[in-house]
Design a protein around this motif. Structure first.
Motif, PDB file in Angstrom:
ATOM      1  N   SER A  90      35.724  42.377  37.167  1.00  0.00           N
ATOM      2  CA  SER A  90      36.780  42.451  38.173  1.00  0.00           C
ATOM      3  C   SER A  90      36.306  41.734  39.434  1.00  0.00           C
ATOM      4  CB  SER A  90      37.153  43.906  38.494  1.00  0.00           C
ATOM      5  OG  SER A  90      36.049  44.597  39.031  1.00  0.00           O
ATOM      6  N   VAL A  91      37.218  41.020  40.073  1.00  0.00           N
ATOM      7  CA  VAL A  91      36.893  40.238  41.262  1.00  0.00           C
ATOM      8  C   VAL A  91      37.860  40.592  42.378  1.00  0.00           C
ATOM      9  CG1 VAL A  91      36.618  37.923  42.230  1.00  0.00           C
ATOM     10  CG2 VAL A  91      36.017  38.346  39.835  1.00  0.00           C
ATOM     11  N   TYR A  92      37.315  40.948  43.513  1.00  0.00           N
ATOM     12  CA  TYR A  92      38.113  41.281  44.698  1.00  0.00           C
ATOM     13  C   TYR A  92      37.831  40.236  45.778  1.00  0.00           C
ATOM     14  CZ  TYR A  92      39.132  43.603  49.166  1.00  0.00           C
ATOM     15  OH  TYR A  92      39.570  43.894  50.433  1.00  0.00           O
ATOM     16  N   VAL A  93      38.877  39.676  46.349  1.00  0.00           N
ATOM     17  CA  VAL A  93      38.738  38.727  47.448  1.00  0.00           C
ATOM     18  C   VAL A  93      39.701  39.131  48.554  1.00  0.00           C
ATOM     19  CG1 VAL A  93      38.946  36.325  48.203  1.00  0.00           C
ATOM     20  CG2 VAL A  93      38.085  36.827  45.905  1.00  0.00           C
ATOM     21  N   SER A  94      39.191  39.248  49.769  1.00  0.00           N
ATOM     22  CA  SER A  94      40.062  39.469  50.926  1.00  0.00           C
ATOM     23  C   SER A  94      39.750  38.400  51.969  1.00  0.00           C
ATOM     24  CB  SER A  94      39.866  40.866  51.523  1.00  0.00           C
ATOM     25  OG  SER A  94      38.632  40.968  52.199  1.00  0.00           O
ATOM     26  N   VAL A  95      40.804  37.950  52.639  1.00  0.00           N
ATOM     27  CA  VAL A  95      40.672  36.956  53.701  1.00  0.00           C
ATOM     28  C   VAL A  95      41.216  37.555  54.977  1.00  0.00           C
ATOM     29  CG1 VAL A  95      41.284  34.642  54.495  1.00  0.00           C
ATOM     30  CG2 VAL A  95      40.927  35.065  52.047  1.00  0.00           C
ATOM     31  N   GLY A  96      40.376  37.667  55.988  1.00  0.00           N
ATOM     32  CA  GLY A  96      40.787  38.200  57.280  1.00  0.00           C
ATOM     33  C   GLY A  96      40.951  37.092  58.292  1.00  0.00           C
ATOM     34  N   TYR A  97      41.968  37.243  59.154  1.00  0.00           N
ATOM     35  CA  TYR A  97      42.288  36.234  60.151  1.00  0.00           C
ATOM     36  C   TYR A  97      41.945  36.740  61.548  1.00  0.00           C
ATOM     37  CZ  TYR A  97      44.789  34.099  56.307  1.00  0.00           C
ATOM     38  OH  TYR A  97      45.100  33.542  55.092  1.00  0.00           O
ATOM     39  N   GLU A  98      41.913  35.804  62.482  1.00  0.00           N
ATOM     40  CA  GLU A  98      41.577  36.162  63.862  1.00  0.00           C
ATOM     41  C   GLU A  98      42.581  37.134  64.456  1.00  0.00           C
ATOM     42  OE1 GLU A  98      39.651  32.505  66.047  1.00  0.00           O
ATOM     43  OE2 GLU A  98      41.195  31.769  64.666  1.00  0.00           O
ATOM     44  N   ASP A  99      43.826  37.106  63.959  1.00  0.00           N
ATOM     45  CA  ASP A  99      44.838  38.018  64.505  1.00  0.00           C
ATOM     46  C   ASP A  99      44.792  39.402  63.865  1.00  0.00           C
ATOM     47  OD1 ASP A  99      45.839  37.599  61.989  1.00  0.00           O
ATOM     48  OD2 ASP A  99      47.714  36.660  62.625  1.00  0.00           O
ATOM     49  N   ASN A 121      41.501  40.535  40.757  1.00  0.00           N
ATOM     50  CA  ASN A 121      41.687  40.013  39.404  1.00  0.00           C
ATOM     51  C   ASN A 121      40.804  40.794  38.456  1.00  0.00           C
ATOM     52  OD1 ASN A 121      43.541  37.914  39.868  1.00  0.00           O
ATOM     53  ND2 ASN A 121      41.916  36.606  40.670  1.00  0.00           N
ATOM     54  N   ASN A 122      41.389  41.299  37.390  1.00  0.00           N
ATOM     55  CA  ASN A 122      40.627  41.979  36.346  1.00  0.00           C
ATOM     56  C   ASN A 122      40.559  41.075  35.122  1.00  0.00           C
ATOM     57  OD1 ASN A 122      40.128  44.625  37.586  1.00  0.00           O
ATOM     58  ND2 ASN A 122      42.347  44.793  37.560  1.00  0.00           N
ATOM     59  N   VAL A 123      39.350  40.765  34.711  1.00  0.00           N
ATOM     60  CA  VAL A 123      39.147  39.872  33.572  1.00  0.00           C
ATOM     61  C   VAL A 123      38.346  40.620  32.524  1.00  0.00           C
ATOM     62  CG1 VAL A 123      38.255  37.651  32.793  1.00  0.00           C
ATOM     63  CG2 VAL A 123      39.073  37.913  35.147  1.00  0.00           C
ATOM     64  N   LYS A 124      38.948  40.873  31.378  1.00  0.00           N
ATOM     65  CA  LYS A 124      38.251  41.576  30.316  1.00  0.00           C
ATOM     66  C   LYS A 124      37.654  40.582  29.334  1.00  0.00           C
ATOM     67  CE  LYS A 124      40.847  45.910  30.389  1.00  0.00           C
ATOM     68  NZ  LYS A 124      41.657  46.860  29.588  1.00  0.00           N
ATOM     69  N   MET A 125      36.360  40.722  29.070  1.00  0.00           N
ATOM     70  CA  MET A 125      35.714  39.907  28.052  1.00  0.00           C
ATOM     71  C   MET A 125      34.828  40.830  27.236  1.00  0.00           C
ATOM     72  SD  MET A 125      33.101  36.658  28.301  1.00  0.00           S
ATOM     73  CE  MET A 125      34.359  35.429  28.577  1.00  0.00           C
ATOM     74  N   GLU A 126      35.219  41.075  26.021  1.00  0.00           N
ATOM     75  CA  GLU A 126      34.461  41.978  25.168  1.00  0.00           C
ATOM     76  C   GLU A 126      33.439  41.183  24.373  1.00  0.00           C
ATOM     77  OE1 GLU A 126      36.999  44.325  22.786  1.00  0.00           O
ATOM     78  OE2 GLU A 126      37.799  45.471  24.482  1.00  0.00           O
ATOM     79  N   VAL A 127      32.207  41.622  24.435  1.00  0.00           N
ATOM     80  CA  VAL A 127      31.129  40.956  23.720  1.00  0.00           C
ATOM     81  C   VAL A 127      30.428  41.980  22.858  1.00  0.00           C
ATOM     82  CG1 VAL A 127      29.029  39.602  23.956  1.00  0.00           C
ATOM     83  CG2 VAL A 127      30.823  39.387  25.664  1.00  0.00           C
ATOM     84  N   SER A 128      30.317  41.713  21.589  1.00  0.00           N
ATOM     85  CA  SER A 128      29.612  42.623  20.696  1.00  0.00           C
ATOM     86  C   SER A 128      28.606  41.818  19.896  1.00  0.00           C
ATOM     87  CB  SER A 128      30.595  43.313  19.743  1.00  0.00           C
ATOM     88  OG  SER A 128      31.311  42.357  19.003  1.00  0.00           O
ATOM     89  N   PRO A 129      27.498  42.405  19.493  1.00  0.00           N
ATOM     90  CA  PRO A 129      26.472  41.675  18.775  1.00  0.00           C
ATOM     91  C   PRO A 129      26.958  41.213  17.410  1.00  0.00           C
ATOM     92  CG  PRO A 129      25.959  44.020  18.881  1.00  0.00           C
ATOM     93  CD  PRO A 129      27.159  43.810  19.738  1.00  0.00           C
ATOM     94  N   ALA A 130      26.469  40.030  17.007  1.00  0.00           N
ATOM     95  CA  ALA A 130      26.835  39.504  15.696  1.00  0.00           C
ATOM     96  C   ALA A 130      26.346  40.430  14.588  1.00  0.00           C
ATOM     97  CB  ALA A 130      26.256  38.105  15.521  1.00  0.00           C
ATOM     98  N   ASN A 131      25.221  41.052  14.822  1.00  0.00           N
ATOM     99  CA  ASN A 131      24.670  41.996  13.851  1.00  0.00           C
ATOM    100  C   ASN A 131      24.527  43.348  14.527  1.00  0.00           C
ATOM    101  OD1 ASN A 131      23.231  43.508  12.035  1.00  0.00           O
ATOM    102  ND2 ASN A 131      21.669  41.963  11.626  1.00  0.00           N
ATOM    103  N   PRO A 132      25.351  44.321  14.184  1.00  0.00           N
ATOM    104  CA  PRO A 132      25.314  45.606  14.900  1.00  0.00           C
ATOM    105  C   PRO A 132      23.998  46.343  14.747  1.00  0.00           C
ATOM    106  CG  PRO A 132      26.687  45.759  12.927  1.00  0.00           C
ATOM    107  CD  PRO A 132      26.343  44.313  13.109  1.00  0.00           C
ATOM    108  N   LYS A 133      23.163  45.919  13.801  1.00  0.00           N
ATOM    109  CA  LYS A 133      21.877  46.574  13.624  1.00  0.00           C
ATOM    110  C   LYS A 133      20.832  46.065  14.607  1.00  0.00           C
ATOM    111  CE  LYS A 133      22.609  47.484   8.690  1.00  0.00           C
ATOM    112  NZ  LYS A 133      22.086  47.269   7.320  1.00  0.00           N
ATOM    113  N   VAL A 134      21.123  44.903  15.230  1.00  0.00           N
ATOM    114  CA  VAL A 134      20.186  44.358  16.200  1.00  0.00           C
ATOM    115  C   VAL A 134      20.284  45.164  17.492  1.00  0.00           C
ATOM    116  CG1 VAL A 134      19.567  42.322  17.543  1.00  0.00           C
ATOM    117  CG2 VAL A 134      20.347  42.068  15.181  1.00  0.00           C
ATOM    118  N   GLU A 135      19.144  45.625  17.962  1.00  0.00           N
ATOM    119  CA  GLU A 135      19.169  46.536  19.109  1.00  0.00           C
ATOM    120  C   GLU A 135      19.395  45.808  20.423  1.00  0.00           C
ATOM    121  OE1 GLU A 135      15.793  49.271  20.927  1.00  0.00           O
ATOM    122  OE2 GLU A 135      16.503  49.985  18.999  1.00  0.00           O
TER     123      GLU A 135
END
Length: 315
Positions: A272-281, A289-303
């Protein structure tokens, strides 16, 4: 001289603990006459030592390693930056390929930034090149026509592309976001052997309602003989203004990704990414922005497995 206060938080969350998270960050304003860093504080969860260096393209870069087990990683930047236009630098519209060739003769960097990539649908790029070079030899004029062509022929649509979308896919979609339009413009200009580079940064919103405003943004620097590097934003069909804040430059997004890295562990991650822009006034613009990226090991037995940290697409 506008002054902006930018708060940028990048948060990675893992469904189980990971370790050895090695990261590279390019979230520091680029050194140039058009902007000045008033102050910046960068913090990382667990407070690892950050080593700084300037990369091949002139970008200030930080690297760090979070060795212990951790279930999240937060990178936070609090930046105060001022920007200014330089009215003394007038864009020349009377310099073309003859002057460009002279400038490129002994400049390896300009030559390197003039090379196009190999893509499948190069014929479509050639057609665009023919359209934007008709009746003009001006490098600045061609750049303007290129930005206008992209603006009018490609729809600004979020969600149909990602950080790995190719130029061929952008041509097929006929749409995308700022990152896609920057890559497309680079391919067009480079096909014409015009030096151009990808720019990563922010675009601060104003009353005209710029596309991508308030978020991490991308545009293109084009080399104009008699002027130098000039920023142009195809997403908004404008030359860059004092609402654009430049962070990094390179051949493509991968050269100037704000944050990239790897970690060890068989975990799924959420970004997740948060951006705020503040002005002089006192006005503040915020975007998450929420970005989901699921990553799982190719071999679930690998620790323990190496995984790349998810990157945010620039909007």
């Amino acid at each position: 001289m506008p002054v902006f206060k930018i708060h940028h938080i990048t948060r990675y969350e893992y469904d189980r603990q990971v370790r050895e998270s090695i990261n590279e960050i390019k979230i520091f304003p680029y050194r140039c006459d058009e902007q000045e860093t008033r102050s910046q504080q960068v913090t990382v969860s667990t407070n690892p030592d950050i080593e700084y260096f300037t990369d091949y393209w002139g970008n200030l870069t930080g690297v760090f390693n979070v060795l212990p087990l951790h279930a999240d990683l937060v990178i936070e930047s609090r930046l105060v930056v001022s920007t200014q236009d330089n009215p003394a630098r007038q864009m020349p519209y009377n310099t073309g390929f003859t002057e460009l060739q002279k400038d490129k003769q002994h400049n390896i960097r300009l030559i390197e930034l003039s090379q196009s990539d190999a893509i499948q649908n190069q014929a479509a790029i050639e057609a665009i090149c023919a359209a934007i070079t008709q009746n003009t030899n001006s490098i600045a004029g061609i750049a303007e026509k290129c930005a206008a062509y992209i603006f009018h022929h490609f729809a600004y649509t979020k969600g149909i592309t990602n950080i790995e979308t190719t130029v061929d896919e952008i041509l097929a979609h006929k749409g995308g976001v700022c990152q896609d339009f920057a890559h497309l413009m680079l391919q067009i200009l480079n096909t014409l052997h015009i030096p151009a580079r990808y720019v990563s940064g922010y675009i601060c919103p104003n009353k005209s309602g710029l596309r991508g405003a308030g978020a991490t943004h991308a545009w293109v620097d084009v080399y104009v003989p008699g002027y130098g590097w000039a920023g142009i934003d195809p997403t908004n069909n404008i030359w860059v203004s004092n609402n654009h804040i430049k962070l990094a430059v390179g051949r493509h997004f991968n050269d100037c990704s704000p944050i990239r890295g790897t970690f060890k562990g068989p975990a799924k991650q959420k970004l997740s990414v948060y951006v705020s822009v503040g002005y002089e006034d006192g006005h503040i613009f915020e975007e998450i922005n929420n970005v989901k990226m699921e990553v799982s090991p190719a071999n679930p037995k690998v620790e323990v497995t190496d995984h790349t940290i998810a990157g945010q697409q620039q909007q």
